[in-house]
Write an enzyme that holds these catalytic residues in place. Structure first.
Site, PDB file in Angstrom:
ATOM      1  N   LYS A  14       0.856  -1.200   0.000  1.00  0.00           N
ATOM      2  CA  LYS A  14       0.000   0.000   0.000  1.00  0.00           C
ATOM      3  C   LYS A  14       0.886   1.242   0.000  1.00  0.00           C
ATOM      4  O   LYS A  14       2.029   1.209   0.491  1.00  0.00           O
ATOM      5  CB  LYS A  14      -0.933   0.018   1.229  1.00  0.00           C
ATOM      6  N   PRO A  97       9.753  -4.353  -0.013  1.00  0.00           N
ATOM      7  CA  PRO A  97      10.852  -4.144   0.937  1.00  0.00           C
ATOM      8  C   PRO A  97      10.330  -4.046   2.379  1.00  0.00           C
ATOM      9  O   PRO A  97       9.213  -3.590   2.597  1.00  0.00           O
ATOM     10  CB  PRO A  97      11.493  -2.832   0.468  1.00  0.00           C
ATOM     11  N   VAL A  98      11.159  -4.478   3.328  1.00  0.00           N
ATOM     12  CA  VAL A  98      10.755  -4.556   4.736  1.00  0.00           C
ATOM     13  C   VAL A  98      11.008  -3.225   5.452  1.00  0.00           C
ATOM     14  O   VAL A  98      12.010  -2.548   5.187  1.00  0.00           O
ATOM     15  CB  VAL A  98      11.538  -5.717   5.424  1.00  0.00           C
ATOM     16  N   ALA A 100       9.520  -0.391   5.183  1.00  0.00           N
ATOM     17  CA  ALA A 100       9.659   0.624   4.131  1.00  0.00           C
ATOM     18  C   ALA A 100       8.513   1.623   4.123  1.00  0.00           C
ATOM     19  O   ALA A 100       8.504   2.552   3.325  1.00  0.00           O
ATOM     20  CB  ALA A 100       9.730  -0.075   2.780  1.00  0.00           C
ATOM     21  N   LEU A 102       5.516   0.561   3.389  1.00  0.00           N
ATOM     22  CA  LEU A 102       4.661   0.036   2.313  1.00  0.00           C
ATOM     23  C   LEU A 102       3.730  -1.074   2.811  1.00  0.00           C
ATOM     24  O   LEU A 102       3.067  -1.749   2.006  1.00  0.00           O
ATOM     25  CB  LEU A 102       5.543  -0.478   1.163  1.00  0.00           C
ATOM     26  N   ASP A 139      -2.395  -1.599   9.155  1.00  0.00           N
ATOM     27  CA  ASP A 139      -2.783  -1.545   7.742  1.00  0.00           C
ATOM     28  C   ASP A 139      -3.528  -2.795   7.274  1.00  0.00           C
ATOM     29  O   ASP A 139      -3.909  -2.888   6.101  1.00  0.00           O
ATOM     30  CB  ASP A 139      -1.527  -1.361   6.865  1.00  0.00           C
TER      31      ASP A 139
HETATM   32  P1  ATP Z   1       4.309  -0.349   8.892  1.00  0.00           P
HETATM   33  O1  ATP Z   1       4.198   0.907   8.058  1.00  0.00           O
HETATM   34  O2  ATP Z   1       2.995  -1.020   9.171  1.00  0.00           O
HETATM   35  O3  ATP Z   1       5.238  -0.247  10.072  1.00  0.00           O
HETATM   36  P2  ATP Z   1       6.256  -1.356   7.118  1.00  0.00           P
HETATM   37  O4  ATP Z   1       5.895  -1.604   5.697  1.00  0.00           O
HETATM   38  O5  ATP Z   1       7.040  -0.112   7.391  1.00  0.00           O
HETATM   39  O6  ATP Z   1       4.940  -1.418   7.935  1.00  0.00           O
HETATM   40  P3  ATP Z   1       6.938  -4.120   7.419  1.00  0.00           P
HETATM   41  O7  ATP Z   1       7.583  -4.458   6.111  1.00  0.00           O
HETATM   42  O8  ATP Z   1       5.556  -4.585   7.639  1.00  0.00           O
HETATM   43  O9  ATP Z   1       7.060  -2.550   7.678  1.00  0.00           O
HETATM   44  O10 ATP Z   1       7.917  -4.647   8.570  1.00  0.00           O
HETATM   45  C1  ATP Z   1       7.853  -4.174   9.883  1.00  0.00           C
HETATM   46  C2  ATP Z   1       8.386  -5.231  10.839  1.00  0.00           C
HETATM   47  O11 ATP Z   1       7.480  -6.342  10.844  1.00  0.00           O
HETATM   48  C3  ATP Z   1       9.747  -5.788  10.468  1.00  0.00           C
HETATM   49  O12 ATP Z   1      10.572  -5.623  11.597  1.00  0.00           O
HETATM   50  C4  ATP Z   1       9.518  -7.260  10.191  1.00  0.00           C
HETATM   51  O13 ATP Z   1      10.547  -8.092  10.696  1.00  0.00           O
HETATM   52  C5  ATP Z   1       8.196  -7.582  10.887  1.00  0.00           C
HETATM   53  N1  ATP Z   1       7.371  -8.589  10.169  1.00  0.00           N
HETATM   54  C6  ATP Z   1       6.595  -9.525  10.731  1.00  0.00           C
HETATM   55  N2  ATP Z   1       5.973 -10.257   9.787  1.00  0.00           N
HETATM   56  C7  ATP Z   1       6.349  -9.780   8.606  1.00  0.00           C
HETATM   57  C8  ATP Z   1       6.043 -10.129   7.265  1.00  0.00           C
HETATM   58  N3  ATP Z   1       5.228 -11.135   6.953  1.00  0.00           N
HETATM   59  N4  ATP Z   1       6.596  -9.384   6.295  1.00  0.00           N
HETATM   60  C9  ATP Z   1       7.401  -8.338   6.606  1.00  0.00           C
HETATM   61  N5  ATP Z   1       7.754  -8.000   7.843  1.00  0.00           N
HETATM   62  C10 ATP Z   1       7.231  -8.699   8.850  1.00  0.00           C
END
Ligand code: ATP
Length: 292
Positions: A14, A97-98, A100, A102, A139
């Site tokens: 997203k 990407p983690v 991020a 997104l 989200d």
């Molecule tokens: P948000 O904006 O909701 O914080 P994000 O996109 O910035 O989300 P994610 O990619 O969801 O961040 O990752 C946030 C944390 O969630 C990471 O530290 C990761 O290790 C953990 N996590 C747990 N399950 C998952 C998954 N299935 N995919 C990605 N990260 C995960």
């Protein structure tokens, strides 16, 4: 996609076309208003029935392979809710990407809820799946609906909106992640008064008017993220400098998104970042119901 060996789900990322922070709540979370949008960038989930409980397989070094994975928690919650005794092997191929901004983890949790609802023929309505997802990640309710939607509360109150016209996007992810909690804390210490105009953006959606949509993107968390990581401002400036008509940070960052108007513009940006540590993704907006 259903097959004899289970089901494949595309868990879409997203972006936040707008994000306004309204207030801090007693529980520490923040009330927001955000127009959210699904994009083509996605993780691939493969859900395979199993008689060994819930198992997670994800090769990404920053994603847990145990019960702390949001996809695991989603399957556990669904089993608890339905009371059925089944197991599932969840294989996750990360494309998002983690950390991020997104919503990658939330997308996976929503994908598991939607996928298992179909695989096990549970017939649970979207509103109920969305409520189930609420406690898992801010989200998740949006990712259950997908497409274009207005999110309120802490992101759990979802109102579907007219599907946005197809926008071509470029996403620049710096080589660091940001924690949503840290960025909200930094935001609380700042004065940010430029709220995006959701009404105008939604009027653009009603009229299918791309310019009106693109002219009204904006994120109140961007200033806090830039303060923590000034590099984000450089990315914004580069995208604006090449003429992207709409440039904004998604969620709590650090990914910066730009609307691209031509292949030449996209290629120009990709060339600029080809020798940098930035990850660059091309994506488009997508509508509802594209994950199964
Ligand atoms: P948000 O904006 O909701 O914080 P994000 O996109 O910035 O989300 P994610 O990619 O969801 O961040 O990752 C946030 C944390 O969630 C990471 O530290 C990761 O290790 C953990 N996590 C747990 N399950 C998952 C998954 N299935 N995919 C990605 N990260 C995960």
């Amino acid at each position: 996609m259903l097959s004899g060996k289970g089901i494949q789900v595309k868990a879409h990322a997203k972006i936040n076309l707008t994000l306004e922070v309204l207030s801090k709540r007693e529980d520490g979370y923040h009330n927001i208003i955000s127009v959210m949008q699904s994009i083509s960038l996605h993780d691939l989930l493969h859900l395979v029935p199993s008689n060994k409980g819930i198992k997670i397989y994800c090769g990404h070094p920053r994603v847990p392979n145990d019960e702390s994975n949001l996809a695991y928690k989603a399957a556990e919650k669904l089993l608890e809710y339905t009371g059925i005794k089944k197991g599932v092997e969840i294989r996750i191929k990360k494309g998002i990407p983690v950390a991020a901004g997104l919503g990658g983890g939330s997308a996976d949790a929503a994908g598991v809820l939607l996928g298992l609802n179909k695989l096990w023929d549970l017939g649970i309505h979207l509103e109920d799946l969305s409520s189930l997802g609420m406690g898992l990640g801010a989200d998740v309710p949006f990712c259950i609906y997908g497409g274009t939607a207005l999110a309120r509360g802490i992101g759990e109150k979802i109102t579907p909106l007219p599907t946005a016209p197809k926008l071509d996007l470029i996403l620049i992810k710096p080589p660091f992640g940001l924690s949503a909690g840290d960025i909200y804390k930094a935001y609380d210490k700042m004065t940010v008064d430029a709220a995006p105009n959701h009404q105008k953006l939604m009027e653009g959606l009603d009229r299918n008017d791309t310019t009106m949509i693109v002219d009204n993107v904006g994120n109140m968390l961007q200033a806090a993220a830039v303060k923590a990581r000034p590099k984000i401002q450089d990315l914004v400036d580069i995208l604006k400098g090449v003429g992207c008509p709409g440039v904004f940070m998604s969620g709590s960052g650090p990914t910066v998104c730009g609307v691209v108007e031509s292949d030449t513009m996209a290629n120009d940006i990709m060339t600029r970042f080809s020798h940098s540590p930035m990850e660059v993704f091309l994506a488009t907006t997508v509508g509802r119901g594209v994950c199964l």
